[in-house]
Write a protein that holds these residues in place. Structure first.
Motif, mmCIF file in Angstrom:
data_model
loop_
_atom_site.group_PDB
_atom_site.id
_atom_site.type_symbol
_atom_site.label_atom_id
_atom_site.label_comp_id
_atom_site.label_asym_id
_atom_site.label_seq_id
_atom_site.Cartn_x
_atom_site.Cartn_y
_atom_site.Cartn_z
ATOM 1 N N PRO A 227 10.951 8.929 2.880
ATOM 2 C CA PRO A 227 10.220 7.912 3.663
ATOM 3 C C PRO A 227 8.717 8.173 3.741
ATOM 4 O O PRO A 227 7.953 7.251 4.002
ATOM 5 N N LYS A 228 8.295 9.409 3.486
ATOM 6 C CA LYS A 228 6.846 9.655 3.595
ATOM 7 C C LYS A 228 6.041 8.908 2.512
ATOM 8 O O LYS A 228 4.820 8.780 2.630
ATOM 9 N N PHE A 229 6.730 8.377 1.503
ATOM 10 C CA PHE A 229 6.039 7.591 0.471
ATOM 11 C C PHE A 229 5.824 6.132 0.884
ATOM 12 O O PHE A 229 5.173 5.372 0.175
ATOM 13 N N LYS A 230 6.396 5.768 2.057
ATOM 14 C CA LYS A 230 6.270 4.356 2.480
ATOM 15 C C LYS A 230 4.806 3.946 2.622
ATOM 16 O O LYS A 230 4.443 2.811 2.377
ATOM 17 N N LYS A 231 3.972 4.902 3.020
ATOM 18 C CA LYS A 231 2.561 4.543 3.220
ATOM 19 C C LYS A 231 1.893 4.108 1.910
ATOM 20 O O LYS A 231 1.028 3.240 1.920
ATOM 21 N N TYR A 232 2.339 4.660 0.794
ATOM 22 C CA TYR A 232 1.767 4.252 -0.500
ATOM 23 C C TYR A 232 2.234 2.843 -0.876
ATOM 24 O O TYR A 232 1.483 2.057 -1.441
ATOM 25 N N VAL A 233 3.488 2.568 -0.562
ATOM 26 C CA VAL A 233 4.008 1.231 -0.883
ATOM 27 C C VAL A 233 3.288 0.186 -0.031
ATOM 28 O O VAL A 233 2.905 -0.880 -0.538
ATOM 29 N N TRP A 234 3.055 0.503 1.225
ATOM 30 C CA TRP A 234 2.336 -0.425 2.100
ATOM 31 C C TRP A 234 0.915 -0.649 1.558
ATOM 32 O O TRP A 234 0.435 -1.776 1.507
ATOM 33 N N ARG A 235 0.281 0.439 1.107
ATOM 34 C CA ARG A 235 -1.041 0.320 0.469
ATOM 35 C C ARG A 235 -0.968 -0.668 -0.713
ATOM 36 O O ARG A 235 -1.805 -1.558 -0.850
ATOM 37 N N ASP A 236 0.069 -0.526 -1.546
ATOM 38 C CA ASP A 236 0.199 -1.360 -2.746
ATOM 39 C C ASP A 236 0.488 -2.819 -2.376
ATOM 40 O O ASP A 236 -0.049 -3.746 -2.980
ATOM 41 N N LEU A 237 1.338 -3.007 -1.359
ATOM 42 C CA LEU A 237 1.683 -4.376 -0.955
ATOM 43 C C LEU A 237 0.477 -5.085 -0.340
ATOM 44 O O LEU A 237 0.307 -6.296 -0.499
ATOM 45 N N LYS A 238 -0.379 -4.321 0.327
ATOM 46 C CA LYS A 238 -1.601 -4.927 0.886
ATOM 47 C C LYS A 238 -2.512 -5.414 -0.247
ATOM 48 O O LYS A 238 -3.124 -6.476 -0.158
ATOM 49 N N LEU A 239 -2.586 -4.625 -1.326
ATOM 50 C CA LEU A 239 -3.381 -5.059 -2.495
ATOM 51 C C LEU A 239 -2.816 -6.359 -3.074
ATOM 52 O O LEU A 239 -3.556 -7.259 -3.468
ATOM 53 N N VAL A 240 -1.481 -6.441 -3.090
ATOM 54 C CA VAL A 240 -0.827 -7.652 -3.603
ATOM 55 C C VAL A 240 -1.151 -8.846 -2.705
ATOM 56 O O VAL A 240 -1.476 -9.942 -3.187
#
Ligand code: URA
Length: 185
Positions: free
Chosen positions: A164-177
């Motif tokens: 789950p600690k990788f969720k912050k990277y996915v959120w970063r990527d989804l914000k770019l999207v």
């Protein structure tokens, strides 16, 4: 569904192009808005998806649904599918032979939907679409282009369930999207 998507799905009925046809309950074609601006591509159906005939309905799917909601979207707004359409036994990674047999279907889906942005989920989706061996940790968060379409590679929701600690990277990527879809970048 658009006529073109329906035809692609119909042409897939009874597919025996690879060994996975022996084990499947359903062909998991994909679902969502045939005119979606945003398309998510995962790896392959799992047990729940094989049973339901729908993509991302198990635990990883629940997390993907939350990710979509966090973008102020609904599942029905986007299009969700996988690199391969049949479940590999024990959810093993699809083989190159299976990917090569199935990827023409995905290419036709992309051609029909013409999304503005594609999000690839996990290494298999990214590497299969780009015929690449780059690791997902190298490419996550970095815009790529497939046939003129912007692609954001990110981590797979199944991986996020384990780490789950990788969720912050996915959120970063989804914000770019989200920024890209709004026209901000
Ligand atoms: N994982 C995937 O990559 N796709 C699904 O449809 C479900 C789980």
């Amino acid at each position: 569904m658009s006529d073109f998507l329906l035809k692609i799905q119909k042409d897939l009925l009874g597919c025996v192009k690879c060994e996975l046809c022996k084990f499947r309950t359903s062909i998991v074609f994909g679902e969502g808005n045939p005119q979606a601006k945003l398309m998510f591509i995962g790896e392959a159906p799992g047990k729940e998806e094989d049973k339901a005939g729908r993509p991302f309905v198990g635990n990883a799917g629940k997390l993907l649904t939350k990710m979509i909601h966090s973008m102020h979207l609904k599942r029905e707004d986007v299009y969700i599918c996988n690199i391969i359409k049949c479940r590999p036994p024990l959810n093993r990674r699809p083989t190159v032979v299976e990917i090569l047999a199935c990827i023409p279907v995905l290419i036709k889906q992309i051609d029909s939907i013409k999304p503005e942005v594609i999000v690839t989920l996990g290494a298999c989706a990214y590497q299969s679409l780009f015929n690449s061996i780059e690791s997902i940790s190298k490419v996550a968060g970095i815009w790529k282009v497939y046939q003129g379409i912007s692609v954001m590679p990110t981590y797979h929701p199944s991986f996020l369930l384990r780490c789950p600690k990788f969720k912050k990277y996915v959120w970063r990527d989804l914000k770019l999207v989200m920024d890209k879809l709004r026209g901000d970048i």
